[in-house]
Design a protein around this motif. Structure first.
Motif, PDB file in Angstrom:
ATOM      1  N   LEU A  22       0.849  -1.205   0.000  1.00  0.00           N
ATOM      2  CA  LEU A  22       0.000   0.000   0.000  1.00  0.00           C
ATOM      3  C   LEU A  22       0.882   1.252   0.000  1.00  0.00           C
ATOM      4  CD1 LEU A  22      -2.843  -0.870   2.607  1.00  0.00           C
ATOM      5  CD2 LEU A  22      -2.882  -1.114   0.125  1.00  0.00           C
ATOM      6  N   ALA A  54       2.511   1.789  -3.542  1.00  0.00           N
ATOM      7  CA  ALA A  54       1.569   2.260  -4.579  1.00  0.00           C
ATOM      8  C   ALA A  54       1.199   3.739  -4.345  1.00  0.00           C
ATOM      9  CB  ALA A  54       0.316   1.390  -4.582  1.00  0.00           C
ATOM     10  N   ALA A  55       0.967   4.111  -3.079  1.00  0.00           N
ATOM     11  CA  ALA A  55       0.584   5.505  -2.790  1.00  0.00           C
ATOM     12  C   ALA A  55       1.781   6.441  -2.966  1.00  0.00           C
ATOM     13  CB  ALA A  55       0.015   5.614  -1.370  1.00  0.00           C
ATOM     14  N   TRP A 106     -12.824  -1.276  -2.898  1.00  0.00           N
ATOM     15  CA  TRP A 106     -11.517  -0.601  -2.772  1.00  0.00           C
ATOM     16  C   TRP A 106     -11.207  -0.376  -1.286  1.00  0.00           C
ATOM     17  CZ3 TRP A 106      -8.204   0.166  -6.681  1.00  0.00           C
ATOM     18  CH2 TRP A 106      -7.056   0.945  -6.424  1.00  0.00           C
ATOM     19  N   HIS A 151      -4.713   5.071  -4.823  1.00  0.00           N
ATOM     20  CA  HIS A 151      -3.988   4.384  -3.741  1.00  0.00           C
ATOM     21  C   HIS A 151      -3.746   5.322  -2.565  1.00  0.00           C
ATOM     22  CE1 HIS A 151      -3.245   1.808  -7.249  1.00  0.00           C
ATOM     23  NE2 HIS A 151      -3.340   0.837  -6.356  1.00  0.00           N
ATOM     24  N   THR A 171      -6.688   5.361  -0.084  1.00  0.00           N
ATOM     25  CA  THR A 171      -6.648   4.305   0.946  1.00  0.00           C
ATOM     26  C   THR A 171      -6.052   4.823   2.260  1.00  0.00           C
ATOM     27  OG1 THR A 171      -6.519   2.628  -0.773  1.00  0.00           O
ATOM     28  CG2 THR A 171      -5.729   1.970   1.398  1.00  0.00           C
TER      29      THR A 171
END
Ligand code: DAV
Length: 389
Positions: free
Chosen positions: A75, A78-79, A305, A353, A356
């Motif tokens: 995570l 990706a962010a 998501w 992302h 999230t």
């Protein structure tokens, strides 16, 4: 001999534009410098009274499972990639981008009142607000965010040295007495009734606010009482800003209020987005001031998501580069169309992302410098001030 012409500009001035280093009065004037958050070093907070109230019941497993540990690496990667690309796009648009320091937020800490681990420096909007030439560090109300300011200290010192007015608001102790610790476990109808009466998880024993509960319209600022922003915090803010600004409290029908920037988002003088799922209760205040309120378009985000800390309404959590240019998430085509139909140039950027981690472009930034100065946009004195006066 030194002549006037040879003198260097004062450190608080940006030489070519003659703007103070910290200068921002609203959400839409031309953007010159911005802090963009980071996910590197992010930790999952352990469950605590305010987090439990703000998160959705279906997400609690995530905090129970990972609380105190680093955010899952995939995570973060990706962010971080999306945030870096966002920075590159901002720089290509001529905006100076600054980033917080990388800190290991899993480090545990203990104050006389509580023990916790940290969270992250992904969302500068939550902790910092620029009002005119002053940059204010908000108190925050989650224990996992008590020491979040450390990631921004080198930036704040730099702004201070270059002439900025830097203020830190008093932090609440975050002791058990500060919270209604049973709030999250009350039935939904009870919580609705309580929030309608102005009762939230943070009590009014000590000031607290998150900077993201405030939205700036020049001389007029709008703030919501939320689970993290309390009445005495709003009083502190009003008194700190003084007569030059007017702080209006507004509300939304919302069980989980935390941060105003997916509820009311001004786009340019006279035009703001509102959230159709929680329309502002004081809509008349904007209509009377001559503002059009346009309903945001719903998100295209799939239901599955991972969203642990916010709703998909962050599709309206945009960043304005100037009154005509707006950064919007790349896959939010309905939002993009709405804004194009309103006459804006849209810059699409991948950011799902980052969602999230609890926010979008507005949350993940703090605009330090925009061109422009203090102006009024049609509002009058807050009703309660009229009554007091
Ligand atoms: O709608 O979940 C988003 C703001 C997060 N900082 C919401 C609020």
């Amino acid at each position: 001999m030194e002549t006037l012409l040879q003198l260097k500009p004062t450190p608080s001035l940006v030489s070519n534009q003659q703007l103070p280093v910290v200068n921002s009065y609203n959400e839409w004037d031309p953007l010159k410098e911005v802090i963009v958050g980071r996910v590197e070093g992010a930790a999952v907070p352990k469950l605590e009274p305010a987090l439990e109230t703000n998160s959705y019941p279906s997400n609690l497993w995530f905090f129970q499972k990972y609380g105190g540990q680093p955010f899952p690496q995939e995570l973060i990667e990706a962010a971080a990639k999306e945030l870096n690309e966002f920075c590159r796009i901002l720089e290509a648009e001529g905006v100076t981008v600054r980033r917080p320091d990388v800190i290991d937020f899993t480090q545990p800490y203990k104050t006389p009142d509580f023990e916790a681990n940290g969270f992250y420096a992904a969302m500068p909007r939550d902790i910092l607000i620029v009002v005119g030439n002053e940059i204010i560090e908000a108190p925050m109300a989650w224990r996992s965010r008590f020491f979040e300011y450390r990631a921004y200290r080198s930036l704040m010192l730099d702004y201070l040295r270059r002439g900025a007015k830097w203020t830190t608001a008093p932090k609440p102790s975050m002791s058990d007495e500060f919270y209604d610790v049973d709030f999250a476990t009350k039935p939904v109808e009870v919580r609705y009734a309580l929030t309608e009466k102005g009762h939230f998880v943070s009590r009014d024993t000590e000031p607290s606010f998150d900077a993201a509960d405030i939205v700036r319209f020049g001389r007029d600022l709008f703030v919501q009482r939320s689970h993290v922003t309390n009445n005495i915090g709003i009083t502190w803010l009003k008194r700190n800003l003084g007569d030059k600004f007017r702080v209006h409290e507004i509300n939304f029908p919302d069980l989980n209020p935390m941060h105003i920037d997916a509820s009311l988002v001004p786009l340019r003088p006279g035009l703001a987005l509102i959230n159709p799922a929680r329309p502002c209760i004081q809509t008349d205040l904007f209509k009377k001031a001559g503002w059009d309120l346009v309903e945001a378009a719903p998100s295209t985000l799939p239901d599955n998501w991972p969203m642990y800390m916010c709703s998909s309404w962050v599709c309206m959590n945009i960043l304005s580069l100037d009154p005509e240019t707006i950064v919007v998430e790349k896959q939010e085509q309905p939002m993009q169309k709405l804004l194009k139909d309103l006459g804006f140039k849209v810059i699409p950027v991948d950011f799902r992302h980052v969602y999230t981690f609890g926010g979008s472009f507005h949350c993940a930034t703090c605009d330090v410098r925009r061109e422009g100065q203090l102006e009024e946009y049609g509002f009058s004195n807050p009703v309660e001030d009229e009554l007091e006066g």
